[in-house]
Motif scaffolding. Sequence first.
Motif, PDB file in Angstrom:
ATOM      1  N   LEU A   1       1.067  -1.538   0.385  1.00  0.00           N
ATOM      2  CA  LEU A   1       0.153  -0.078  -0.125  1.00  0.00           C
ATOM      3  C   LEU A   1       1.402   1.507   0.174  1.00  0.00           C
ATOM      4  CD1 LEU A   1      -3.261  -1.310   2.492  1.00  0.00           C
ATOM      5  CD2 LEU A   1      -2.896  -0.472   0.182  1.00  0.00           C
ATOM      6  N   THR A   2       2.338   1.449   0.869  1.00  0.00           N
ATOM      7  CA  THR A   2       2.820   2.616   0.755  1.00  0.00           C
ATOM      8  C   THR A   2       3.044   2.872  -0.779  1.00  0.00           C
ATOM      9  OG1 THR A   2       3.454   2.116   2.573  1.00  0.00           O
ATOM     10  CG2 THR A   2       5.142   3.204   2.036  1.00  0.00           C
ATOM     11  N   ARG A   3       4.301   1.611  -1.065  1.00  0.00           N
ATOM     12  CA  ARG A   3       4.590   1.826  -2.613  1.00  0.00           C
ATOM     13  C   ARG A   3       3.567   1.933  -3.426  1.00  0.00           C
ATOM     14  NH1 ARG A   3       6.276  -1.283  -6.150  1.00  0.00           N
ATOM     15  NH2 ARG A   3       4.975  -3.427  -6.110  1.00  0.00           N
ATOM     16  N   ILE A   4       2.111   1.082  -3.363  1.00  0.00           N
ATOM     17  CA  ILE A   4       0.886   2.116  -4.521  1.00  0.00           C
ATOM     18  C   ILE A   4       0.740   3.820  -4.087  1.00  0.00           C
ATOM     19  CG2 ILE A   4      -1.341   1.955  -4.854  1.00  0.00           C
ATOM     20  CD1 ILE A   4      -0.717  -1.224  -4.649  1.00  0.00           C
ATOM     21  N   ALA A   5       0.930   4.081  -3.158  1.00  0.00           N
ATOM     22  CA  ALA A   5       0.739   5.674  -2.641  1.00  0.00           C
ATOM     23  C   ALA A   5       1.289   6.693  -2.981  1.00  0.00           C
ATOM     24  CB  ALA A   5       0.511   5.687  -0.974  1.00  0.00           C
ATOM     25  N   THR A   6       3.293   5.795  -2.948  1.00  0.00           N
ATOM     26  CA  THR A   6       3.602   6.278  -3.296  1.00  0.00           C
ATOM     27  C   THR A   6       3.825   6.943  -5.188  1.00  0.00           C
ATOM     28  OG1 THR A   6       4.883   6.258  -1.138  1.00  0.00           O
ATOM     29  CG2 THR A   6       6.104   7.033  -3.348  1.00  0.00           C
ATOM     30  N   ALA A   7       3.569   5.947  -5.410  1.00  0.00           N
ATOM     31  CA  ALA A   7       3.411   5.908  -6.704  1.00  0.00           C
ATOM     32  C   ALA A   7       2.395   7.255  -7.260  1.00  0.00           C
ATOM     33  CB  ALA A   7       2.902   5.130  -7.731  1.00  0.00           C
ATOM     34  N   LEU A   8       1.285   6.789  -6.451  1.00  0.00           N
ATOM     35  CA  LEU A   8       0.419   8.075  -7.106  1.00  0.00           C
ATOM     36  C   LEU A   8      -0.083   9.350  -6.710  1.00  0.00           C
ATOM     37  CD1 LEU A   8      -3.026   5.463  -5.083  1.00  0.00           C
ATOM     38  CD2 LEU A   8      -2.555   5.875  -8.193  1.00  0.00           C
ATOM     39  N   ASN A   9       0.705   9.461  -5.394  1.00  0.00           N
ATOM     40  CA  ASN A   9       1.276  11.052  -5.285  1.00  0.00           C
ATOM     41  C   ASN A   9       2.042  11.520  -5.623  1.00  0.00           C
ATOM     42  OD1 ASN A   9      -0.191  11.478  -2.881  1.00  0.00           O
ATOM     43  ND2 ASN A   9       1.251  10.321  -1.381  1.00  0.00           N
ATOM     44  N   LYS A  10       3.133  10.658  -6.461  1.00  0.00           N
ATOM     45  CA  LYS A  10       4.444  11.118  -7.615  1.00  0.00           C
ATOM     46  C   LYS A  10       3.964  11.150  -9.439  1.00  0.00           C
ATOM     47  CE  LYS A  10       7.881   9.948  -5.186  1.00  0.00           C
ATOM     48  NZ  LYS A  10       9.397   9.581  -4.861  1.00  0.00           N
ATOM     49  N   ASN A  11       2.055  10.343  -8.884  1.00  0.00           N
ATOM     50  CA  ASN A  11       1.195  10.141 -10.574  1.00  0.00           C
ATOM     51  C   ASN A  11       2.417   9.575 -11.411  1.00  0.00           C
ATOM     52  OD1 ASN A  11      -0.723  11.027 -12.397  1.00  0.00           O
ATOM     53  ND2 ASN A  11       0.631  11.955 -13.248  1.00  0.00           N
ATOM     54  N   GLN A  12       2.656   8.178 -11.350  1.00  0.00           N
ATOM     55  CA  GLN A  12       3.869   7.752 -11.684  1.00  0.00           C
ATOM     56  C   GLN A  12       3.169   5.456 -11.304  1.00  0.00           C
ATOM     57  OE1 GLN A  12       7.483   7.166  -9.085  1.00  0.00           O
ATOM     58  NE2 GLN A  12       7.789   8.440 -10.831  1.00  0.00           N
ATOM     59  N   SER A  13       2.752   5.053 -12.669  1.00  0.00           N
ATOM     60  CA  SER A  13       2.831   3.672 -12.513  1.00  0.00           C
ATOM     61  C   SER A  13       3.331   3.194 -10.973  1.00  0.00           C
ATOM     62  CB  SER A  13       3.151   3.098 -14.012  1.00  0.00           C
ATOM     63  OG  SER A  13       4.579   2.922 -14.763  1.00  0.00           O
ATOM     64  N   VAL A  14       2.808   1.264 -11.329  1.00  0.00           N
ATOM     65  CA  VAL A  14       3.378   1.462 -10.327  1.00  0.00           C
ATOM     66  C   VAL A  14       3.536  -0.102 -10.891  1.00  0.00           C
ATOM     67  CG1 VAL A  14       1.329   0.358  -8.981  1.00  0.00           C
ATOM     68  CG2 VAL A  14       3.244   0.429  -7.316  1.00  0.00           C
ATOM     69  N   ARG A  15       4.238  -0.865 -10.699  1.00  0.00           N
ATOM     70  CA  ARG A  15       4.327  -2.763 -10.309  1.00  0.00           C
ATOM     71  C   ARG A  15       4.298  -3.550  -9.274  1.00  0.00           C
ATOM     72  NH1 ARG A  15       5.934  -3.831 -15.821  1.00  0.00           N
ATOM     73  NH2 ARG A  15       7.584  -2.897 -16.686  1.00  0.00           N
TER      74      ARG A  15
ATOM     75  N   SER B   1       2.870 -13.593 -11.079  1.00  0.00           N
ATOM     76  CA  SER B   1       2.687 -12.947 -12.267  1.00  0.00           C
ATOM     77  C   SER B   1       3.103 -11.577 -11.912  1.00  0.00           C
ATOM     78  CB  SER B   1       1.143 -13.139 -12.930  1.00  0.00           C
ATOM     79  OG  SER B   1       1.292 -13.987 -13.251  1.00  0.00           O
ATOM     80  N   ARG B   2       3.862 -10.848 -13.193  1.00  0.00           N
ATOM     81  CA  ARG B   2       4.386  -8.743 -12.903  1.00  0.00           C
ATOM     82  C   ARG B   2       2.871  -8.267 -13.734  1.00  0.00           C
ATOM     83  NH1 ARG B   2       7.918  -7.713 -10.431  1.00  0.00           N
ATOM     84  NH2 ARG B   2       8.621  -5.545 -11.466  1.00  0.00           N
ATOM     85  N   ILE B   3       2.430  -7.408 -12.609  1.00  0.00           N
ATOM     86  CA  ILE B   3       1.260  -6.369 -13.489  1.00  0.00           C
ATOM     87  C   ILE B   3       2.342  -5.133 -13.717  1.00  0.00           C
ATOM     88  CG2 ILE B   3      -1.239  -5.906 -13.102  1.00  0.00           C
ATOM     89  CD1 ILE B   3      -0.157  -8.932 -11.187  1.00  0.00           C
ATOM     90  N   ALA B   4       1.698  -4.467 -14.209  1.00  0.00           N
ATOM     91  CA  ALA B   4       2.628  -2.971 -14.139  1.00  0.00           C
ATOM     92  C   ALA B   4       1.033  -2.231 -14.575  1.00  0.00           C
ATOM     93  CB  ALA B   4       2.971  -2.014 -15.651  1.00  0.00           C
ATOM     94  N   VAL B   5       0.512  -1.506 -13.249  1.00  0.00           N
ATOM     95  CA  VAL B   5      -1.098  -0.593 -13.612  1.00  0.00           C
ATOM     96  C   VAL B   5      -0.054   1.058 -13.665  1.00  0.00           C
ATOM     97  CG1 VAL B   5      -1.974   0.665 -11.743  1.00  0.00           C
ATOM     98  CG2 VAL B   5      -1.339  -2.409 -11.212  1.00  0.00           C
ATOM     99  N   PRO B   6      -0.596   0.869 -14.584  1.00  0.00           N
ATOM    100  CA  PRO B   6      -0.245   2.353 -15.104  1.00  0.00           C
ATOM    101  C   PRO B   6      -0.730   3.930 -15.073  1.00  0.00           C
ATOM    102  CG  PRO B   6      -2.211   1.458 -16.341  1.00  0.00           C
ATOM    103  CD  PRO B   6      -1.793   0.751 -15.502  1.00  0.00           C
ATOM    104  N   LYS B   7      -0.174   4.662 -15.263  1.00  0.00           N
ATOM    105  CA  LYS B   7      -0.335   6.159 -13.594  1.00  0.00           C
ATOM    106  C   LYS B   7      -1.619   6.744 -13.844  1.00  0.00           C
ATOM    107  CE  LYS B   7       1.818   9.214 -17.701  1.00  0.00           C
ATOM    108  NZ  LYS B   7       2.908  10.736 -16.810  1.00  0.00           N
TER     109      LYS B   7
END
Length: 84
Positions: free
Chosen positions: A30-44, A50-56
């Motif tokens: 959740l912390t990694r996802i929140a950091t990516a959302l705050n920076k307007n970045q995608s997250v894996r 299975s590796r899933i890339a969630v687009p920004k």
Amino acid sequence: MKAKAKAKPQKQFDREIERNIRSKTFAKLLTRIATALNKNQSVRVAIKGSRIAVPKNAKLSVVHEKEGSSHELELQFSWKDIKK
């Protein structure tokens, strides 16, 4: 007397992977996802190999489901594959 709610038809997916994880691991994710959302970045995210890339620009939603005394809370990210 309340009328019973009609059950929603289940969606058929090409793939559905679910993994139970410990609280500490979940908090890190959740912390990694929140950091990516705050920076307007995608997250894996890796789930059972299975590796899933969630687009920004993924659509974000929160879903609460209740059936009898059972509850489920889902944090959802929705997007479509980019056509190549």
